[in-house]
Scaffold this motif. Structure first.
Motif, PDB file in Angstrom:
ATOM      1  N   ASP A  32      23.301  10.560 -23.791  1.00 43.94           N
ATOM      2  CA  ASP A  32      22.192   9.813 -23.201  1.00 43.94           C
ATOM      3  C   ASP A  32      21.582  10.613 -22.059  1.00 43.94           C
ATOM      4  OD1 ASP A  32      20.457   7.821 -22.436  1.00 43.94           O
ATOM      5  OD2 ASP A  32      21.978   6.573 -21.468  1.00 43.94           O
ATOM      6  N   ARG A  34      18.219  11.361 -19.433  1.00 44.50           N
ATOM      7  CA  ARG A  34      17.099  10.670 -18.791  1.00 44.50           C
ATOM      8  C   ARG A  34      16.322  11.636 -17.903  1.00 44.50           C
ATOM      9  NH1 ARG A  34      18.657   5.071 -18.637  1.00 44.50           N
ATOM     10  NH2 ARG A  34      19.823   4.767 -20.584  1.00 44.50           N
ATOM     11  N   ARG A  69      19.953  10.929 -27.208  1.00 47.35           N
ATOM     12  CA  ARG A  69      18.994   9.858 -26.979  1.00 47.35           C
ATOM     13  C   ARG A  69      18.333  10.093 -25.625  1.00 47.35           C
ATOM     14  NH1 ARG A  69      22.489   4.520 -28.874  1.00 47.35           N
ATOM     15  NH2 ARG A  69      22.748   5.141 -31.064  1.00 47.35           N
ATOM     16  N   TYR A  70      17.040  10.210 -25.643  1.00 50.29           N
ATOM     17  CA  TYR A  70      16.284  10.474 -24.416  1.00 50.29           C
ATOM     18  C   TYR A  70      15.433   9.260 -24.061  1.00 50.29           C
ATOM     19  CZ  TYR A  70      12.061  11.878 -21.928  1.00 50.29           C
ATOM     20  OH  TYR A  70      10.991  11.909 -21.067  1.00 50.29           O
ATOM     21  N   THR A  71      15.514   8.835 -22.813  1.00 52.43           N
ATOM     22  CA  THR A  71      14.733   7.715 -22.304  1.00 52.43           C
ATOM     23  C   THR A  71      14.099   8.107 -20.978  1.00 52.43           C
ATOM     24  OG1 THR A  71      16.321   6.185 -23.291  1.00 52.43           O
ATOM     25  CG2 THR A  71      14.794   5.269 -21.680  1.00 52.43           C
ATOM     26  N   ILE A  87      24.901   7.542 -17.162  1.00 53.68           N
ATOM     27  CA  ILE A  87      24.244   8.263 -18.247  1.00 53.68           C
ATOM     28  C   ILE A  87      24.904   9.631 -18.366  1.00 53.68           C
ATOM     29  CG2 ILE A  87      22.041   7.067 -17.992  1.00 53.68           C
ATOM     30  CD1 ILE A  87      20.967   9.550 -16.544  1.00 53.68           C
TER      31      ILE A  87
END
Length: 258
Positions: A32, A34, A69-71, A87
């Motif tokens: 994860d 960010r 997963r990039y947010t 994260i």
């Protein structure tokens, strides 16, 4: 910031063979990552161009069975959650900014740049060079030397420094600059150039380098046991992408070269 990439479309047997060749145990994890939007490094997560560092990380770590997963999240919160282990890591940092993170391989350069209205550029060497101009700065960003000290000293004086935050902070600063509401904006050169092109302001604004360039990395959480392994796997995966030519293909999608 999703179309199928050639390297991710390989069969499970081919991926397994690559893992064995690299001598790394197979362990599929969700990684994860960010950051706030910072094109072309990381862009809109919902776009088919989420950013070249995002795409490289996805494909490099897919070699080891991992899913990236990039947010999008504010930069200060991204750093805070990476340090705490909430994260896995952040995209687009350097050793000076994030000495506690476990860094992957260099994946770009940070070259700070100042932006003026066309024909109004000036050299910035001392605090005196900043007198009489209103600077548009971004909350939680770190700047180089003279500008950093000036921003810190005048952060509460909007006649000298106007601080804004959010994913569209640079866009708003460039629009304010064109409209005459500020006199100078600051950000990374590739990011500034990309945004100016997106806004169609090439004839209105002028960009100049400021300070020395530093290497940019993906930084992994020091609170997670697997982070050192992820950094190692990312290093090996990026090397594989460069050897195959895929790394250059990803950069080309963003108008960049190695």
């Amino acid at each position: 910031m999703r179309s199928v990439r050639p390297i991710r479309a390989r069969s499970a047997m081919n991926v397994l063979a690559a893992l064995l060749l690299l001598g790394t145990p197979v362990s599929a994890d969700v990684i994860d990552l960010r950051a706030d939007a910072w094109c072309p490094f990381n862009c809109d997560p919902a776009s088919d161009q989420p950013g070249y560092m995002v795409e490289v990380a996805q494909e490099a770590l897919a070699l080891f069975g991992h899913e990236v997963r990039y947010t999008s999240m504010t930069w200060s919160r991204s750093l805070s959650q990476a340090l705490s282990g909430d994260i896995t890591g952040v995209i687009g940092t350097d050793q000076e900014e994030s000495p506690d993170l476990i860094l992957g391989p260099p994946m770009g350069n940070y070259q700070e740049a100042v932006v003026f209205r066309a024909g109004e550029a000036r050299s910035i060497a001392t605090a005196e060079d900043l007198e009489g101009i209103r600077i548009g700065a971004i909350l939680d960003y770190e700047y180089n030397t003279v500008i950093a000290a000036y921003v810190a000293e005048n952060a509460r004086n909007p006649e000298r420094v106007q601080m804004i935050g959010g994913d569209d902070a640079l866009k708003r600063n460039l629009q304010k600059l064109k409209a005459g509401r500020i006199d100078m904006a600051i950000d990374e050169r590739s990011v500034v150039t990309y945004m100016i092109d997106q806004l169609g302001l090439q004839d209105d604004l002028q960009v100049a380098n400021y300070g020395e360039a530093t290497e940019l990395h993906i930084g992994f959480s020091p609170a997670l046991e697997a982070s050192a392994l992820y950094a190692q796997q990312l290093t090996e995966g990026v090397a594989q992408l460069k050897a195959s030519g895929r790394y250059g293909e990803i950069l080309k999608r963003y108008g960049l070269t190695e």
